[in-house]
Motif scaffolding. Structure first.
Motif, PDB file in Angstrom:
ATOM      1  N   ALA A 210     -33.389 -13.073   2.495  1.00  0.00           N
ATOM      2  CA  ALA A 210     -34.547 -12.189   2.357  1.00  0.00           C
ATOM      3  C   ALA A 210     -35.859 -12.957   2.410  1.00  0.00           C
ATOM      4  O   ALA A 210     -36.837 -12.496   2.994  1.00  0.00           O
ATOM      5  CB  ALA A 210     -34.450 -11.414   1.049  1.00  0.00           C
ATOM      6  N   ILE A 211     -35.871 -14.131   1.796  1.00  0.00           N
ATOM      7  CA  ILE A 211     -37.102 -14.929   1.814  1.00  0.00           C
ATOM      8  C   ILE A 211     -37.428 -15.368   3.229  1.00  0.00           C
ATOM      9  O   ILE A 211     -38.593 -15.346   3.664  1.00  0.00           O
ATOM     10  CB  ILE A 211     -36.974 -16.130   0.860  1.00  0.00           C
ATOM     11  N   ASN A 212     -36.385 -15.768   3.980  1.00  0.00           N
ATOM     12  CA  ASN A 212     -36.602 -16.123   5.379  1.00  0.00           C
ATOM     13  C   ASN A 212     -37.124 -14.929   6.177  1.00  0.00           C
ATOM     14  O   ASN A 212     -38.091 -15.033   6.934  1.00  0.00           O
ATOM     15  CB  ASN A 212     -35.303 -16.632   6.016  1.00  0.00           C
ATOM     16  N   VAL A 213     -36.461 -13.790   5.999  1.00  0.00           N
ATOM     17  CA  VAL A 213     -36.879 -12.584   6.710  1.00  0.00           C
ATOM     18  C   VAL A 213     -38.264 -12.148   6.252  1.00  0.00           C
ATOM     19  O   VAL A 213     -39.118 -11.786   7.057  1.00  0.00           O
ATOM     20  CB  VAL A 213     -35.861 -11.451   6.498  1.00  0.00           C
ATOM     21  N   LEU A 214     -38.474 -12.190   4.939  1.00  0.00           N
ATOM     22  CA  LEU A 214     -39.776 -11.811   4.400  1.00  0.00           C
ATOM     23  C   LEU A 214     -40.868 -12.703   4.956  1.00  0.00           C
ATOM     24  O   LEU A 214     -41.972 -12.253   5.246  1.00  0.00           O
ATOM     25  CB  LEU A 214     -39.761 -11.895   2.871  1.00  0.00           C
ATOM     26  N   SER A 215     -40.534 -13.981   5.137  1.00  0.00           N
ATOM     27  CA  SER A 215     -41.510 -14.911   5.685  1.00  0.00           C
ATOM     28  C   SER A 215     -41.964 -14.469   7.072  1.00  0.00           C
ATOM     29  O   SER A 215     -43.161 -14.366   7.352  1.00  0.00           O
ATOM     30  CB  SER A 215     -40.908 -16.321   5.750  1.00  0.00           C
ATOM     31  N   SER A 216     -40.981 -14.194   7.942  1.00  0.00           N
ATOM     32  CA  SER A 216     -41.342 -13.796   9.301  1.00  0.00           C
ATOM     33  C   SER A 216     -41.946 -12.397   9.339  1.00  0.00           C
ATOM     34  O   SER A 216     -42.918 -12.153  10.063  1.00  0.00           O
ATOM     35  CB  SER A 216     -40.119 -13.866  10.213  1.00  0.00           C
ATOM     36  N   GLN A 217     -41.372 -11.465   8.559  1.00  0.00           N
ATOM     37  CA  GLN A 217     -41.889 -10.100   8.571  1.00  0.00           C
ATOM     38  C   GLN A 217     -43.246 -10.003   7.872  1.00  0.00           C
ATOM     39  O   GLN A 217     -44.097  -9.218   8.284  1.00  0.00           O
ATOM     40  CB  GLN A 217     -40.886  -9.155   7.915  1.00  0.00           C
ATOM     41  N   THR A 218     -43.437 -10.788   6.809  1.00  0.00           N
ATOM     42  CA  THR A 218     -44.747 -10.828   6.174  1.00  0.00           C
ATOM     43  C   THR A 218     -45.761 -11.381   7.148  1.00  0.00           C
ATOM     44  O   THR A 218     -46.923 -10.958   7.189  1.00  0.00           O
ATOM     45  CB  THR A 218     -44.710 -11.703   4.908  1.00  0.00           C
ATOM     46  N   LEU A 219     -45.312 -12.326   7.955  1.00  0.00           N
ATOM     47  CA  LEU A 219     -46.203 -12.881   8.968  1.00  0.00           C
ATOM     48  C   LEU A 219     -46.632 -11.795   9.939  1.00  0.00           C
ATOM     49  O   LEU A 219     -47.831 -11.608  10.187  1.00  0.00           O
ATOM     50  CB  LEU A 219     -45.477 -14.007   9.713  1.00  0.00           C
ATOM     51  N   GLN A 220     -45.649 -11.049  10.491  1.00  0.00           N
ATOM     52  CA  GLN A 220     -45.985 -10.044  11.495  1.00  0.00           C
ATOM     53  C   GLN A 220     -46.815  -8.907  10.904  1.00  0.00           C
ATOM     54  O   GLN A 220     -47.800  -8.473  11.498  1.00  0.00           O
ATOM     55  CB  GLN A 220     -44.703  -9.478  12.106  1.00  0.00           C
ATOM     56  N   ARG A 221     -46.399  -8.418   9.751  1.00  0.00           N
ATOM     57  CA  ARG A 221     -47.092  -7.267   9.172  1.00  0.00           C
ATOM     58  C   ARG A 221     -48.224  -7.693   8.258  1.00  0.00           C
ATOM     59  O   ARG A 221     -49.234  -7.011   8.147  1.00  0.00           O
ATOM     60  CB  ARG A 221     -46.080  -6.394   8.427  1.00  0.00           C
ATOM     61  N   GLY A 222     -48.057  -8.847   7.597  1.00  0.00           N
ATOM     62  CA  GLY A 222     -49.113  -9.335   6.724  1.00  0.00           C
ATOM     63  C   GLY A 222     -50.363  -9.742   7.473  1.00  0.00           C
ATOM     64  O   GLY A 222     -51.479  -9.639   6.953  1.00  0.00           O
ATOM     65  N   VAL A 223     -50.188 -10.196   8.718  1.00  0.00           N
ATOM     66  CA  VAL A 223     -51.352 -10.535   9.538  1.00  0.00           C
ATOM     67  C   VAL A 223     -52.252  -9.319   9.699  1.00  0.00           C
ATOM     68  O   VAL A 223     -53.481  -9.411   9.601  1.00  0.00           O
ATOM     69  CB  VAL A 223     -50.894 -11.073  10.910  1.00  0.00           C
ATOM     70  N   ASN A 224     -51.642  -8.148   9.947  1.00  0.00           N
ATOM     71  CA  ASN A 224     -52.442  -6.926  10.080  1.00  0.00           C
ATOM     72  C   ASN A 224     -53.185  -6.600   8.790  1.00  0.00           C
ATOM     73  O   ASN A 224     -54.352  -6.186   8.812  1.00  0.00           O
ATOM     74  CB  ASN A 224     -51.534  -5.755  10.460  1.00  0.00           C
ATOM     75  N   VAL A 225     -52.495  -6.801   7.666  1.00  0.00           N
ATOM     76  CA  VAL A 225     -53.118  -6.493   6.376  1.00  0.00           C
ATOM     77  C   VAL A 225     -54.296  -7.432   6.104  1.00  0.00           C
ATOM     78  O   VAL A 225     -55.393  -6.989   5.752  1.00  0.00           O
ATOM     79  CB  VAL A 225     -52.082  -6.580   5.245  1.00  0.00           C
ATOM     80  N   VAL A 226     -54.065  -8.733   6.274  1.00  0.00           N
ATOM     81  CA  VAL A 226     -55.128  -9.711   6.010  1.00  0.00           C
ATOM     82  C   VAL A 226     -56.279  -9.547   7.003  1.00  0.00           C
ATOM     83  O   VAL A 226     -57.460  -9.622   6.636  1.00  0.00           O
ATOM     84  CB  VAL A 226     -54.563 -11.145   6.074  1.00  0.00           C
ATOM     85  N   LEU A 227     -55.931  -9.300   8.264  1.00  0.00           N
ATOM     86  CA  LEU A 227     -56.980  -9.101   9.272  1.00  0.00           C
ATOM     87  C   LEU A 227     -57.805  -7.864   8.951  1.00  0.00           C
ATOM     88  O   LEU A 227     -59.039  -7.866   9.120  1.00  0.00           O
ATOM     89  CB  LEU A 227     -56.342  -8.975  10.657  1.00  0.00           C
ATOM     90  N   GLY A 228     -57.152  -6.809   8.463  1.00  0.00           N
ATOM     91  CA  GLY A 228     -57.900  -5.621   8.073  1.00  0.00           C
ATOM     92  C   GLY A 228     -58.846  -5.885   6.918  1.00  0.00           C
ATOM     93  O   GLY A 228     -59.962  -5.350   6.877  1.00  0.00           O
ATOM     94  N   MET A 229     -58.416  -6.724   5.979  1.00  0.00           N
ATOM     95  CA  MET A 229     -59.271  -7.065   4.834  1.00  0.00           C
ATOM     96  C   MET A 229     -60.486  -7.881   5.249  1.00  0.00           C
ATOM     97  O   MET A 229     -61.567  -7.740   4.677  1.00  0.00           O
ATOM     98  CB  MET A 229     -58.452  -7.864   3.816  1.00  0.00           C
ATOM     99  N   THR A 230     -60.320  -8.749   6.255  1.00  0.00           N
ATOM    100  CA  THR A 230     -61.385  -9.690   6.596  1.00  0.00           C
ATOM    101  C   THR A 230     -62.221  -9.280   7.811  1.00  0.00           C
ATOM    102  O   THR A 230     -63.410  -9.591   7.876  1.00  0.00           O
ATOM    103  CB  THR A 230     -60.801 -11.089   6.873  1.00  0.00           C
ATOM    104  N   ALA A 231     -61.601  -8.591   8.770  1.00  0.00           N
ATOM    105  CA  ALA A 231     -62.311  -8.281  10.016  1.00  0.00           C
ATOM    106  C   ALA A 231     -62.445  -6.781  10.283  1.00  0.00           C
ATOM    107  O   ALA A 231     -63.154  -6.396  11.211  1.00  0.00           O
ATOM    108  CB  ALA A 231     -61.607  -8.952  11.201  1.00  0.00           C
ATOM    109  N   GLY A 232     -61.757  -5.947   9.510  1.00  0.00           N
ATOM    110  CA  GLY A 232     -61.905  -4.510   9.665  1.00  0.00           C
ATOM    111  C   GLY A 232     -60.827  -3.871  10.524  1.00  0.00           C
ATOM    112  O   GLY A 232     -60.077  -4.540  11.232  1.00  0.00           O
ATOM    113  N   ALA A 233     -60.778  -2.540  10.466  1.00  0.00           N
ATOM    114  CA  ALA A 233     -59.731  -1.784  11.153  1.00  0.00           C
ATOM    115  C   ALA A 233     -59.839  -1.890  12.666  1.00  0.00           C
ATOM    116  O   ALA A 233     -58.826  -1.857  13.372  1.00  0.00           O
ATOM    117  CB  ALA A 233     -59.801  -0.309  10.727  1.00  0.00           C
ATOM    118  N   HIS A 234     -61.051  -2.033  13.207  1.00  0.00           N
ATOM    119  CA  HIS A 234     -61.215  -2.140  14.658  1.00  0.00           C
ATOM    120  C   HIS A 234     -60.524  -3.399  15.176  1.00  0.00           C
ATOM    121  O   HIS A 234     -59.816  -3.360  16.202  1.00  0.00           O
ATOM    122  CB  HIS A 234     -62.700  -2.159  15.031  1.00  0.00           C
ATOM    123  N   ALA A 235     -60.701  -4.523  14.490  1.00  0.00           N
ATOM    124  CA  ALA A 235     -60.038  -5.767  14.893  1.00  0.00           C
ATOM    125  C   ALA A 235     -58.524  -5.630  14.802  1.00  0.00           C
ATOM    126  O   ALA A 235     -57.785  -6.137  15.659  1.00  0.00           O
ATOM    127  CB  ALA A 235     -60.518  -6.928  14.025  1.00  0.00           C
TER     128      ALA A 235
END
Length: 472
Positions: A210-235
């Motif tokens: 799960a940690i391995n999967v969470l790492s990759s999936q957090t990367l794919q989906r977490g990037v959207n979350v962090v990018l939304g926090m820092t650059a906005g929904a348009h980015a």
């Protein structure tokens, strides 16, 4: 045996390529009907929910798949624990939305979207049974039915003008239909029983996975979350469009290959040389197909986005080029995690997966405000350059899969793809074609050049690839 393997693979890829086709139709419609900001909002909400669902799924599913014997108490324990943890997560996520955002619309969207976790988790025990018995026909049927229903529902919501709700509706309807189809096909009665020792054993063996999967999936989906926090929904909208063009085929193909590869690798854990041979052969065949495919997307990115999605998404072109190059690099060690799961040695790369994921998210956080979506794309590229050699080192530690095997399985597809890229870049500027004809011309030149270059490097590739399905 060879025919059985081919039939299994055919059903796997009927599902996966069917999903590509249906998802692309839905996504093109969304790109036409929604603004980048609306798409970004829906993407961030679904990303948060899917991270939770992926975490729970990976803890429970893969350990059950590789068990020698699956009993009724394993099924009941997994099912009811999944239901209870899903309900608790829905409450927690809904409360967090109320605390985090003052917008009632966002609160409702998040609360409704979190129900997806329940549908996802209820399906796990049925999926396990089908993976163990290689019943990929039923898996394909339920996924395709769910995707059709979700696509129709999502497009309907988008046509009604509800913006981000379209993304949420699509995801919810798809998972709901999938679990209903599975339960109707397998009408077993699952007794309410949670066996403590079995649950502890599942959690113990599934947590590293799960940690391995969470790492990759957090990367794919977490990037959207962090990018939304820092650059906005348009980015997020721009980045997500580029990422979806890569992820639709990559996820479908990779998931199909890994669903087949895990039980195949697991049956060979007692014979390391044979397992290494299987990993090398699988990597060579996958690289033969996928490395030029993703590099080709990078070469034709401008035509793909402007012709299919429209000029309002032009800013996504350089993002798509970087992400496609990253995906091409990812083919080099694509079976590493699956092989480590098969031999129960996921811990050897656990630290590397977590650290590189945190590094990538930190880079997104730092570069997002300045570079927008490109900051996220570059962060993923940096992580891929770091994690690939660490995965090979982990395979070497676990089963003796060394650098010689790594280069032997990959160098031909890489060299042939670079020859292809050179030919396409040279010819593209000299083609007196426009629009779709220009795109088709580049694809044709790339395909012919790659086939010729690979055949020069490996003249006997058809015979050797065929042996993978007949001799091993």
């Amino acid at each position: 045996m060879a025919n059985h393997r081919l039939v299994t693979l055919i059903w796997i890829f009927t599902e996966k390529f069917g999903l590509i086709f249906l998802s692309m139709i839905t996504f093109v419609v969304f790109a036409r009907l929604l603004t980048p900001t609306e798409l970004g909002i829906g993407t961030v909400i679904i990303a948060i929910v899917e991270i939770v669902g992926m975490l729970y799924s990976s803890v429970l599913e893969d350990p059950l798949v590789r068990m020698e014997r699956l009993e009724a108490k394993h099924i009941s324990t997994t099912f009811w624990f999944a239901v209870l943890i899903s309900l608790a997560s829905i409450v927690v996520i809904s409360l967090a939305a109320v605390l985090y955002t003052p917008s009632p619309a966002l609160q409702w969207m998040t609360a409704v979207a979190s129900v997806k976790i329940l549908f996802t988790m209820m399906a796990r025990v049925y999926v396990v049974e089908m993976r163990r018995t290689s019943n990929f026909k039923r898996l394909a049927s339920r996924t395709l039915l769910g995707k059709i229903a979700g696509g129709v529902g999502g497009i309907g919501v988008a046509l009604l003008g509800y913006g981000p709700w379209a993304v949420i509706a699509q995801a919810l309807i798809m998972d709901f239909v999938c679990v209903v189809v599975l339960m109707l096909a397998d009408r077993r009665r699952i007794a309410f029983c949670i066996d403590g020792p079995i649950l502890r054993e599942l959690l113990k063996s599934g947590t590293p996975v799960a940690i391995n999967v969470l790492s990759s999936q957090t990367l794919q989906r977490g990037v959207n979350v962090v990018l939304g926090m820092t650059a906005g929904a348009h980015a997020v909208g721009m980045f997500n469009l580029a990422m979806r063009i890569i992820d639709l085929p990559r996820t479908a193909i990779y998931n199909g290959l890994m669903s087949y590869a895990l039980p195949v690798f697991a049956r060979r854990i007692g014979d390391p040389p044979r397992l290494i041979g299987m990993i090398s052969d699988s990597t060579a065949i996958s690289g033969f197909l996928l490395t030029p495919f993703f590099l080709g997307i990078a070469l034709t990115a401008e035509d793909i986005i402007l012709l299919i999605f429209g000029a309002k998404w032009a800013a996504a072109v350089p993002l798509l080029q970087v992400l496609a190059g990253t995906a091409a690099l990812g083919n080099l060690a694509m079976y590493a995690t699956t092989a480590l799961v098969a031999v129960n040695h996921t811990r050897v790369t656990l630290k590397a997966e977590v650290i590189t994921t945190l590094l990538a998210l930190a880079l997104v956080y730092a570069m997002g405000p300045v570079y927008g979506g490109m900051g996220a794309a570059l962060a993923l590229l940096v992580r891929m350059l770091i994690i690939t050699p660490l995965q090979v080192r982990g395979l070497n530690t676990a089963i003796g899969y060394g650098w010689d095997a790594f280069f032997e399985s990959s160098y031909r597809s890489v060299i042939a793809s670079l020859v292809m890229a050179t030919a396409v870049l040279f010819a593209s500027s000299h083609l007196a074609l426009q629009g779709y004809l220009h795109l088709v011309g580049n694809i044709a030149i790339g395909a012919v050049t790659y086939a010729m270059a690979y055949s020069v490097l490996h003249p006997r590739w058809p015979q050797e690839f065929k042996l993978v399905f007949t001799a091993r």
